[in-house]
Design an enzyme around this catalytic site. Structure first.
Site, PDB file in Angstrom:
ATOM      1  N   GLU A 189      48.339  49.270  66.328  1.00  0.00           N
ATOM      2  CA  GLU A 189      48.935  50.559  65.950  1.00  0.00           C
ATOM      3  C   GLU A 189      47.923  51.333  65.120  1.00  0.00           C
ATOM      4  O   GLU A 189      47.254  50.709  64.280  1.00  0.00           O
ATOM      5  CB  GLU A 189      50.223  50.349  65.153  1.00  0.00           C
ATOM      6  CG  GLU A 189      51.322  49.697  65.979  1.00  0.00           C
ATOM      7  CD  GLU A 189      52.631  49.511  65.190  1.00  0.00           C
ATOM      8  OE1 GLU A 189      52.734  50.015  64.052  1.00  0.00           O
ATOM      9  OE2 GLU A 189      53.529  48.868  65.723  1.00  0.00           O
TER      10      GLU A 189
ATOM     11  N   HIS B 282      56.658  53.390  65.879  1.00  0.00           N
ATOM     12  CA  HIS B 282      57.028  52.595  64.681  1.00  0.00           C
ATOM     13  C   HIS B 282      57.854  53.430  63.686  1.00  0.00           C
ATOM     14  O   HIS B 282      57.455  53.646  62.545  1.00  0.00           O
ATOM     15  CB  HIS B 282      55.761  52.032  64.004  1.00  0.00           C
ATOM     16  CG  HIS B 282      56.062  50.848  63.128  1.00  0.00           C
ATOM     17  ND1 HIS B 282      55.176  49.825  62.929  1.00  0.00           N
ATOM     18  CD2 HIS B 282      57.155  50.507  62.415  1.00  0.00           C
ATOM     19  CE1 HIS B 282      55.698  48.920  62.123  1.00  0.00           C
ATOM     20  NE2 HIS B 282      56.922  49.323  61.795  1.00  0.00           N
TER      21      HIS B 282
END
Ligand SMILES: NC(=O)c1ccc[n+]([C@@H]2O[C@H](COP(=O)([O-])OP(=O)(O)OC[C@H]3O[C@@H](n4cnc5c(N)ncnc54)[C@H](O)[C@@H]3O)[C@@H](O)[C@H]2O)c1
Length: 306
Positions: free
Chosen positions: A255, A273
């Site tokens: 990420e 997220h």
């Protein structure tokens, strides 16, 4: 006591800390390189998931006494190492549980009725009524892997929707009215599988080729826990082969993950997220972070020699 706020934190929480006598500096987009320069001057730090606190950083900060992580997972902090150096490490374990659970439940409906895909179709000017036949949620079996704070919040909501719920947790659970099963039984029986466990050495790639092979054809997977728990290549293959009918992903092995190849598949929906990204959760996280630091300050003052 000097505290460095390293990630985005509610202004009200910062105000509470300052009112309590903490000297708070805010540098909520600080880079890893800058952190190495400035952190040695601080007694405490507040982080979210963005800032990583590894042993090398801890080693150059002999004054550091407290690390507060706003949020759940401590996988971004070498917490045991920090504790071995006498540093207190705290987080806000329950503040975002309802938000993450609601996202997981919402994804279940989105997968069942393909609402992100129908929206994209409508926005492209189409009327594909025949293409989008969905499924009902009522009467389906939900497998919940990890029955902690978030798993619990998911389970009671799913029971309220009329689902059969199967729970697997590494801890031995004694639950009334909820079936606890082995991981294998859950994989074999579930129509929907949702993950609510931490990323650890043990859980990394826990859902891989062998696990997908055990699942029902047409199963749908939801991951609002941590990316590395699902082997993303195995998931890709399982979707292409038709084993997995849909996947909803809030978290990824890397990420940020722009241009992830899983999103080239129509069956995949997701978000960057955002499980804890609700106004309510952020408010609770901020006030818990402030409360914990203020308690820590009070305890330190009580222990200080007169
Ligand atoms: N998407 C988001 O924004 C977001 C937000 C908060 C939390 N999370 C993730 O959700 C996870 C769960 O959060 P929580 O608050 O419920 O944590 P928790 O600690 O309350 O519960 C985790 C549960 O997982 C179980 N577990 C651990 N290892 C296991 C294994 N190998 N097999 C089966 N079960 C296992 C534990 O026994 C525990 O019951 C967190 O670890 C975090 O990674 C994501």
């Amino acid at each position: 006591m000097k505290i460095l706020i390293c990630d985005k934190t509610e202004p009200e929480a910062i105000q509470l800390m300052r009112q309590a006598g903490l000297q708070v500096d805010v540098c909520d987009d600080i880079s890893a390189e800058q952190l190495l320069q400035v952190l040695p001057a601080y007694d405490g730090m507040v982080v979210r998931s963005r800032t990583k606190v590894r042993a090398a950083l801890i080693d150059i900060c002999p004054n550091l006494k407290v690390i507060v992580r706003g949020g759940v997972g401590l996988d971004t902090i070498d917490a045991e190492y920090a504790r071995s150096k006498g540093i207190t490490v705290m987080n806000t374990p329950k503040a975002s549980s309802a938000s993450v659970a609601e996202l997981a439940i919402g994804y279940m409906f989105a997968l069942a009725r393909q609402t992100p895909q129908t929206t994209a179709s409508m926005k492209s000017g189409k009327w594909e009524k025949k293409k989008f036949e969905g499924d009902e949620i009522v009467g389906k079996t939900l497998g919940v892997i990890g029955y902690g704070n978030i798993g619990y919040e998911v389970v009671w909501r799913a029971l309220g929707l009329g689902m059969t719920v199967l729970v697997y947790d590494v801890r031995e659970l004694k639950l009334e009215k909820i079936e606890t099963v082995t991981l294998d039984e859950l994989l074999v029986r579930a129509d929907y599988i949702t993950l609510h466990l931490p990323l650890t050495d043990e859980t990394r790639n826990m859902i891989g080729v062998a696990e997908f092979a055990r699942m029902k054809t047409g199963v749908r997977l939801i991951n609002c826990a941590r990316g590395g728990i699902v082997d993303e290549d195995a998931l890709y293959d399982a979707i292409v082969s038709g084993k997995v009918a849909g996947a909803a992903l809030d978290v990824f092995a890397q990420e940020p993950s722009e241009g992830h190849r899983l999103f080239s598949l129509e069956q995949v929906i997701g978000s960057p997220h955002i499980g804890a990204a609700t106004r309510e959760a952020q408010g609770r996280i901020g006030s818990e972070v402030a409360d914990k630091l203020i308690e820590f300050l009070k305890a330190s003052m009580a222990q200080a020699p007169v």
